[in-house]
Design an enzyme around this catalytic site. Structure first.
Site, PDB file in Angstrom:
ATOM      1  N   HIS A 305       0.750  -1.191  -0.056  1.00 54.79           N
ATOM      2  CA  HIS A 305       0.004   0.035  -0.035  1.00 54.79           C
ATOM      3  C   HIS A 305       0.887   1.381   0.031  1.00 54.79           C
ATOM      4  CE1 HIS A 305      -3.099   2.773   1.029  1.00 54.79           C
ATOM      5  NE2 HIS A 305      -3.792   2.065   0.722  1.00 54.79           N
ATOM      6  N   ASP A 363      -7.973  -5.102  -0.011  1.00 51.63           N
ATOM      7  CA  ASP A 363      -8.578  -5.875  -1.293  1.00 51.63           C
ATOM      8  C   ASP A 363      -8.202  -7.175  -1.621  1.00 51.63           C
ATOM      9  OD1 ASP A 363      -9.651  -3.261  -2.222  1.00 51.63           O
ATOM     10  OD2 ASP A 363      -8.172  -2.470  -3.194  1.00 51.63           O
TER      11      ASP A 363
HETATM   12  N1  ACO Z   1       4.690  -7.497  -5.238  1.00 49.44           N
HETATM   13  C1  ACO Z   1       6.067  -7.250  -5.244  1.00 49.44           C
HETATM   14  N2  ACO Z   1       6.605  -6.191  -5.007  1.00 49.44           N
HETATM   15  C2  ACO Z   1       5.914  -5.130  -4.387  1.00 49.44           C
HETATM   16  C3  ACO Z   1       4.604  -5.050  -4.487  1.00 49.44           C
HETATM   17  C4  ACO Z   1       3.934  -6.268  -4.678  1.00 49.44           C
HETATM   18  N3  ACO Z   1       2.566  -6.189  -4.593  1.00 49.44           N
HETATM   19  N4  ACO Z   1       4.242  -3.755  -4.082  1.00 49.44           N
HETATM   20  C5  ACO Z   1       5.622  -3.106  -3.734  1.00 49.44           C
HETATM   21  N5  ACO Z   1       6.602  -3.958  -4.118  1.00 49.44           N
HETATM   22  C6  ACO Z   1       7.777  -3.488  -4.218  1.00 49.44           C
HETATM   23  C7  ACO Z   1       8.323  -2.793  -5.167  1.00 49.44           C
HETATM   24  O1  ACO Z   1       8.719  -3.215  -6.445  1.00 49.44           O
HETATM   25  C8  ACO Z   1       9.490  -1.776  -4.425  1.00 49.44           C
HETATM   26  O2  ACO Z   1      10.569  -2.493  -4.532  1.00 49.44           O
HETATM   27  P1  ACO Z   1      12.178  -1.845  -4.686  1.00 49.44           P
HETATM   28  O3  ACO Z   1      12.259  -1.212  -3.321  1.00 49.44           O
HETATM   29  O4  ACO Z   1      12.961  -2.948  -4.774  1.00 49.44           O
HETATM   30  O5  ACO Z   1      12.063  -0.979  -5.911  1.00 49.44           O
HETATM   31  C9  ACO Z   1       8.910  -1.872  -3.008  1.00 49.44           C
HETATM   32  O6  ACO Z   1       8.219  -2.853  -2.814  1.00 49.44           O
HETATM   33  C10 ACO Z   1       8.544  -0.483  -2.692  1.00 49.44           C
HETATM   34  O7  ACO Z   1       7.226  -0.499  -3.485  1.00 49.44           O
HETATM   35  P2  ACO Z   1       6.662   0.920  -4.006  1.00 49.44           P
HETATM   36  O8  ACO Z   1       6.603   0.921  -5.626  1.00 49.44           O
HETATM   37  O9  ACO Z   1       7.645   2.088  -3.564  1.00 49.44           O
HETATM   38  O10 ACO Z   1       5.249   0.929  -3.324  1.00 49.44           O
HETATM   39  P3  ACO Z   1       4.177   2.284  -3.819  1.00 49.44           P
HETATM   40  O11 ACO Z   1       3.867   2.959  -2.965  1.00 49.44           O
HETATM   41  O12 ACO Z   1       4.771   2.877  -5.150  1.00 49.44           O
HETATM   42  O13 ACO Z   1       3.090   1.250  -4.630  1.00 49.44           O
HETATM   43  C11 ACO Z   1       1.142  -0.131  -4.695  1.00 49.44           C
HETATM   44  C12 ACO Z   1       2.208   0.755  -3.813  1.00 49.44           C
HETATM   45  C13 ACO Z   1       0.901   0.598  -5.996  1.00 49.44           C
HETATM   46  C14 ACO Z   1      -0.199  -0.468  -3.752  1.00 49.44           C
HETATM   47  C15 ACO Z   1       1.985  -1.543  -4.707  1.00 49.44           C
HETATM   48  O14 ACO Z   1       2.211  -2.032  -3.585  1.00 49.44           O
HETATM   49  C16 ACO Z   1       1.358  -2.413  -5.675  1.00 49.44           C
HETATM   50  O15 ACO Z   1       1.126  -2.389  -7.041  1.00 49.44           O
HETATM   51  N6  ACO Z   1       0.636  -3.536  -5.098  1.00 49.44           N
HETATM   52  C17 ACO Z   1      -0.257  -4.443  -5.936  1.00 49.44           C
HETATM   53  C18 ACO Z   1      -1.692  -3.590  -6.265  1.00 49.44           C
HETATM   54  C19 ACO Z   1      -2.385  -3.579  -5.204  1.00 49.44           C
HETATM   55  O16 ACO Z   1      -2.549  -4.359  -4.143  1.00 49.44           O
HETATM   56  N7  ACO Z   1      -3.223  -2.212  -4.883  1.00 49.44           N
HETATM   57  C20 ACO Z   1      -3.979  -1.988  -4.213  1.00 49.44           C
HETATM   58  C21 ACO Z   1      -3.696  -0.792  -3.452  1.00 49.44           C
HETATM   59  S1  ACO Z   1      -4.968  -0.512  -1.986  1.00 49.44           S
HETATM   60  C22 ACO Z   1      -5.976   0.413  -2.881  1.00 49.44           C
HETATM   61  O17 ACO Z   1      -6.028   0.960  -3.588  1.00 49.44           O
HETATM   62  C23 ACO Z   1      -7.687   0.289  -1.771  1.00 49.44           C
END
Ligand code: ACO
Length: 423
Positions: A305, A363
């Site tokens: 998140h 979710d």
């Molecule tokens: N699976 C694998 N790796 C992940 C995931 C994931 N679901 N989420 C984040 N990471 C990793 C990223 O690749 C990043 O790695 P790095 O540090 O090596 O570059 C690290 O964790 C940090 O992640 P960010 O990209 O900085 O997280 P950000 O805040 O940009 O993204 C997001 C948050 C979009 C929700 C992301 O976690 C994601 O895509 N999750 C899957 C989709 C999802 O479940 N979305 C629902 C959000 S809740 C809502 O809308 C109610």
């Protein structure tokens, strides 16, 4: 505003900018006058930018805390129904008994759609995605309900907000029955807001829907937990569109469009799609490996998140609800739900997910609950949209009364060619 200031030193010049403090949360630097110094702030994704002041919802991502108008989400999910929460978000206080009676009958009384809106539905292909139908039909409401659409009139704003709260569930439910080729089921006066949605989705002329209190309560929780989440992408979209003076139906249609993206509201649908793709517990490790691979775009849907970095309080409530529903329906041993349980366990014990603090978000569980309730994947985001309508209308209304409100117009760092002449 506090008397604190931050000094920026640049090119032998000192610029002082004020610091703003709210009642909770981080302090902010007021950068609104920096352009006069020929300076912009640069913040892609707005991760460090407060775009407005708001008294509606507070999120503490580190503590994993979510408050609607000061009330913890845990208490609201336990003690309130969705209409209490919608009233609270819009008006700032929970309704009194009398206010609740009036609010419920006002909303219930407006849940029917203009009869000609049937024709708008019938213009779509039967297999259209419910979100595509919702964006279109909600946007078209401005062509049907334009009598009280003066956005500068508080009463008009309330009336259009009530219309949206009342009619969006009918639109969402009908986008489902339209997909199935079944007749539209009209809302009923003697059913609650939530029971009405389930009835409109699941009953048909030859098969009445029996309201099960555990299922209704679970659905109510989904709506309460998704009702608002401060300045997320879709709410910011509603505010940005609203800042131009656009009508409320156009604003909410834009919020629905924004919510459709898989990184936002589409995550619960994407979670189920992913579980269906993994299919078998023996393939979980392969997908976990892909999620960790920097060269692979695949992410574990329903994990992580942007704001909650330690726990998502909504996910914890949804997890309990999820187990209640699976127990009630006797679905604990269904392969898909077993797969979800195993995936959750493996990811929570994996070093990568622990180190990056990637927990299941709301979710992940809401998708499983909706699947158990018999709601098709394509409807998940539509349900989210109807819940979030309560938050969107509250933010739109708040923005319209904010003296700081002006048209949203971000700037940019230009990286293109400097001026040149055509040869
Ligand atoms: N699976 C694998 N790796 C992940 C995931 C994931 N679901 N989420 C984040 N990471 C990793 C990223 O690749 C990043 O790695 P790095 O540090 O090596 O570059 C690290 O964790 C940090 O992640 P960010 O990209 O900085 O997280 P950000 O805040 O940009 O993204 C997001 C948050 C979009 C929700 C992301 O976690 C994601 O895509 N999750 C899957 C989709 C999802 O479940 N979305 C629902 C959000 S809740 C809502 O809308 C109610």
């Amino acid at each position: 505003m506090s008397s604190k200031k931050i000094r920026i030193s640049l090119d032998n010049k000192n610029i002082e900018v004020p610091v703003i403090e709210g009642t909770l949360g981080y302090k902010a630097i007021d950068t609104s006058t920096l352009n006069k110094e020929h300076l912009f702030s640069y913040d892609p994704g707005f991760t460090s930018t407060a775009a407005c002041k708001s008294a509606i919802t507070f999120v503490d991502g580190e503590k994993g805390e979510l408050l609607y108008r000061g009330y913890p989400i845990e208490q609201l999910a336990e003690k309130c129904d969705f209409l209490d929460v919608a009233f609270l978000l819009f008006n700032g206080e929970l309704p009194t008994f009398k206010e609740k009676e009036l609010y419920s009958s006002t909303i219930n009384g407006q849940s029917l759609l203009h009869d000609q809106l049937n024709n708008v539905f019938r213009g779509f292909r039967r297999d259209a995605h419910p979100m595509a139908v919702m964006v279109g039909v909600v946007g078209s409401m401005a062509a049907f309900y334009f009598d009280n659409m003066n956005i500068n009139n508080k009463n008009h704003r309330k009336q259009s907000a009530n219309k949206l709260l009342a009619k969006v569930p009918t639109i969402a439910a009908w986008s489902h029955t339209y997909n199935l080729g079944l007749p539209f089921v009209y809302p009923k006066h003697d059913l609650s807001y939530v029971a009405n949605i389930l009835n409109m989705m699941f009953s048909s002329p030859n098969k009445p829907y029996h309201v099960n209190p555990i299922i209704t309560r679970a659905f109510e929780r989904i709506l309460i937990l998704h009702a608002d989440h401060e300045q997320n992408a879709s709410t910011s979209t509603v505010r940005l569109v609203g800042s131009t003076g656009a009508n409320p139906y156009a604003c909410i249609a834009s919020g629905i469009a924004s919510l459709w993206g898989p990184a936002h509201g589409g995550a619960n649908e994407a979670t189920l799609k992913m579980l269906n793709e993994i299919k078998n517990e023996s393939r979980i490790n392969e997908y976990i490996k892909r999620a960790k691979d920097k060269n692979d775009d695949f992410r574990l849907m329903g994990f992580g998140h942007r704001v909650y970095r330690n726990r998502d309080p909504r996910a914890e409530i949804m997890k309990v609800t999820c187990h209640e529903v699976l127990d009630e329906l006797g679905l604990n041993n269904e392969p898909l739900f077993k797969l979800a349980n195993t995936l959750e366990k493996i990811a929570l014990e994996d070093e990568y997910f622990i180190e990056k603090k990637l927990y299941p978000n709301v979710d992940f569980y809401s998708g499983i609950v909706m699947k158990a309730l018999g709601i098709p994947n394509s409807m998940f985001t539509a349900i989210f949209a109807l819940a979030r309508t309560a938050g969107w209308i509250a933010h739109w209304h708040e923005m319209m009364t904010d003296s700081d409100n002006k048209i949203g117009r971000p700037r940019q760092i230009y990286t293109g060619r400097t001026q040149r002449d055509i040869p």
